[in-house]
Design a protein around this motif. Structure first.
Motif, PDB file in Angstrom:
ATOM      1  N   LYS A 191       0.832  -1.201   0.000  1.00 54.96           N
ATOM      2  CA  LYS A 191       0.000   0.000   0.000  1.00 54.96           C
ATOM      3  C   LYS A 191       0.867   1.252   0.000  1.00 54.96           C
ATOM      4  CE  LYS A 191      -0.838  -0.260   5.027  1.00 54.96           C
ATOM      5  NZ  LYS A 191      -1.890  -0.359   6.063  1.00 54.96           N
ATOM      6  N   GLU A 195      -5.937   5.133  -4.630  1.00 58.30           N
ATOM      7  CA  GLU A 195      -6.217   3.971  -3.790  1.00 58.30           C
ATOM      8  C   GLU A 195      -5.034   3.671  -2.873  1.00 58.30           C
ATOM      9  OE1 GLU A 195      -8.408  -0.360  -4.187  1.00 58.30           O
ATOM     10  OE2 GLU A 195      -7.428   0.488  -5.951  1.00 58.30           O
ATOM     11  N   GLY A 254      -2.890  -3.796  -4.089  1.00 55.49           N
ATOM     12  CA  GLY A 254      -3.214  -5.098  -4.673  1.00 55.49           C
ATOM     13  C   GLY A 254      -2.010  -6.009  -4.771  1.00 55.49           C
ATOM     14  N   ARG A 275     -12.469  -5.397  -1.834  1.00 52.30           N
ATOM     15  CA  ARG A 275     -11.920  -4.151  -1.288  1.00 52.30           C
ATOM     16  C   ARG A 275     -12.562  -3.721   0.018  1.00 52.30           C
ATOM     17  NH1 ARG A 275     -10.656  -3.868  -6.666  1.00 52.30           N
ATOM     18  NH2 ARG A 275      -8.842  -2.558  -7.187  1.00 52.30           N
ATOM     19  N   ARG A 285      -8.235 -10.378  -0.298  1.00 52.29           N
ATOM     20  CA  ARG A 285      -7.174  -9.884  -1.176  1.00 52.29           C
ATOM     21  C   ARG A 285      -7.060 -10.741  -2.429  1.00 52.29           C
ATOM     22  NH1 ARG A 285      -2.743  -8.948   3.716  1.00 52.29           N
ATOM     23  NH2 ARG A 285      -3.835  -7.181   4.697  1.00 52.29           N
ATOM     24  N   ARG A 319      -9.996  -9.828  -4.715  1.00 52.57           N
ATOM     25  CA  ARG A 319      -9.680  -8.590  -5.427  1.00 52.57           C
ATOM     26  C   ARG A 319      -8.707  -8.857  -6.569  1.00 52.57           C
ATOM     27  NH1 ARG A 319      -6.976  -2.884  -3.301  1.00 52.57           N
ATOM     28  NH2 ARG A 319      -5.799  -2.507  -5.206  1.00 52.57           N
ATOM     29  N   ARG A 340     -10.406   4.376  -1.094  1.00 55.09           N
ATOM     30  CA  ARG A 340     -10.768   3.031  -0.632  1.00 55.09           C
ATOM     31  C   ARG A 340     -11.542   2.254  -1.698  1.00 55.09           C
ATOM     32  NH1 ARG A 340     -14.167   0.467   3.470  1.00 55.09           N
ATOM     33  NH2 ARG A 340     -15.515   2.271   3.785  1.00 55.09           N
ATOM     34  N   MET A 341     -12.306   2.968  -2.509  1.00 55.08           N
ATOM     35  CA  MET A 341     -13.075   2.323  -3.566  1.00 55.08           C
ATOM     36  C   MET A 341     -13.051   3.212  -4.811  1.00 55.08           C
ATOM     37  SD  MET A 341     -14.883   0.065  -4.970  1.00 55.08           S
ATOM     38  CE  MET A 341     -15.060  -1.051  -3.594  1.00 55.08           C
TER      39      MET A 341
END
Length: 480
Positions: free
Chosen positions: A17, A29, A33, A95, A120, A123, A192-193
């Protein structure tokens, strides 16, 4: 079994992140990922249990071991296809769903170490498919079985619409706003989205054959009864809980005090964070207080930081252990510099000579006996009042459903909180042919619980219409 013992000892692969010092200056974001290598390594930890406990924690009944096995073997598109057998919105669920309290909670690896990072991996599979081109499944039958109206395009409505379209229904989805996605679009911040993710999932639902009509507020444009008059055989209500709650304490009408709904709609749906490129301004002071402890409060506090606030406080009347927000979101907020004022409750807002908030008078709290929620009830400590200097306040203490549909639909039973009464397993309301699910039934809850309600209702609508029509064909129709 040496291999199994080895897997039990392996820690989960952490999610890459953005660094806190970088991300507080942008709305990109936060979570980046898994890479292919990281996803495969995490999937290899799965024990592939003969009787998987994780599945019973999934509200939409995903075959979790099966999709993880596909990732382990490098079949990433097959993994996404397996997910979409039960979940039409996997990139969203991966997410924002609280996997730690659902599927991952039951993972046997979690008894002695880290559970599999199911969310995770979900996603990863969904994002991988999106980069390669989404595959749209064929409809269940070649003929249209009936017409169903879906009211509200949040997670419950989108899920119900997708499932019914796959079964061969002519589905028209009505959304009151100009953008599709409900709380996914207006409530959850970009960091976050990302809205491109929501739009991609909405586009998938459209490709299934769902006709989406925005700017259609049911209760005004048409009533529920008028939808039946226009030829719909059943209606699903998934309008969410978009009506903000307030504290009802002195000074709440001062300038600079927002409901979280208004604040986040301005930031997310109306793109205030990109002003003046978008023409919706938002006033953020130097010291911001967010009242509440849920995910909405975390979203508001973290947005305020990114919009330029120098100090942001979360004011919460219970202790850290009682916070309803996801642990991951609390951790992110702490990393970014949000200050938490626990066991603190506002009693009045203080204003300046121009009518703008300048401070909050608070009282310290202690925890007493458990209340109906199972948490210890906060009790005021006499004589502990103090004043916090702030110039912006966001109230994030919950939402209730908009009452428009309930007021305009005869025969629809509701509770004293304005939620619609249904049979839990079917979503049936007290009005024939009308079903409901998600926050409009449960009150503000999680995305995945709303999706589960949408799935159950879609299945029940199918059973209802097959019984009613005796399986007879009906002519397809394109519009509302």
């Amino acid at each position: 079994m040496p291999e199994a013992k080895k897997k039990k000892k392996q820690p989960s692969i952490p999610m890459p992140k953005q660094k806190p010092e970088d991300r507080i200056h942008n709305f990109n974001e936060v979570a980046l990922g898994y890479t292919v290598e990281q996803a495969v390594a995490e999937a290899e930890r799965c024990l592939q249990c003969p009787k998987p406990q994780c599945v019973k924690g999934c509200p939409v009944d995903i075959d979790i071991p099966a999709f993880i096995k596909e990732i382990k073997e490098g079949n990433f598109l097959a993994a996404s296809a397996k997910l979409k057998e039960k979940n039409s919105l996997p990139a969203i669920c991966g997410r924002v769903c609280p996997q730690e309290n659902q599927c991952q909670k039951f993972c046997v690896l979690g008894k002695i170490g880290d559970p599999i990072s199911i969310g995770r991996l979900e996603r990863f599979a969904a994002d991988y498919e999106r980069t390669k081109g989404v595959t749209v499944p064929q409809k269940h039958d070649s003929y249209v079985k009936g017409r169903v109206a879906i009211v509200g395009s949040g997670p419950a409505g989108l899920t119900a619409a997708a499932d019914l379209a796959k079964l061969g229904y002519d589905v028209v989805l009505f959304e009151a706003l100009h953008a599709t996605g409900g709380v996914l679009m207006y409530g959850i911040p970009e960091f976050r989205m990302p809205k491109k993710i929501v739009q991609a999932e909405v586009d998938y639902v459209k490709k299934l054959g769902v006709d989406i009509k925005t700017d259609h507020m049911i209760g005004q444009v048409y009533t529920i009864d008028e939808l039946f008059e226009r030829g719909f055989d059943a209606v699903f209500i998934g309008t969410g809980a978009g009506l903000p709650q307030f504290m009802r304490i002195p000074g709440e009408n001062l300038g600079g005090i927002y409901s979280a709904n208004e604040f986040l709609i301005r930031v997310n749906l109306m793109k205030a964070y990109r002003f003046p490129e978008y023409d919706t301004p938002i006033r953020i002071g130097k010291k911001v207080a967010v009242i509440g402890g849920g995910n909405v409060a975390m979203d508001s506090a973290r947005s305020a930081l990114r919009l330029g606030a120098e100090k942001v406080y979360i004011v919460y009347r219970r202790s850290k252990e009682e916070l309803p927000a996801r642990a991951e979101e609390v951790e992110n907020a702490e990393e970014e510099g949000v200050n938490f004022r626990f066991l603190t409750n506002p009693v009045r807002f203080l204003g300046d000579e121009k009518g703008w908030v300048k401070a909050i008078e608070c009282i310290k709290m202690k925890l007493g006996e458990q209340d109906a929620s199972g948490r210890r009830r906060p009790v005021p400590i006499d004589g502990s009042e103090f004043v916090m200097d702030v110039d912006t306040v966001v109230i994030a203490i919950g939402q209730t459903p908009n009452p428009l549909i309930q007021r305009t639909t005869e025969g629809l039973e509701t509770t004293k909180w304005g939620t619609i009464v249904t049979k839990e397993e079917t979503g049936e309301t007290t009005k024939k042919g009308v079903y409901a699910g998600g926050d409009v039934v449960s009150g503000a809850a999680t995305v995945i619980s709303a999706m589960g309600a949408g799935k159950r209702a879609a299945r029940s609508i199918h059973e209802y219409l097959m019984k009613k029509k005796g399986g007879k064909k009906s002519k397809p129709s394109s519009g509302g």
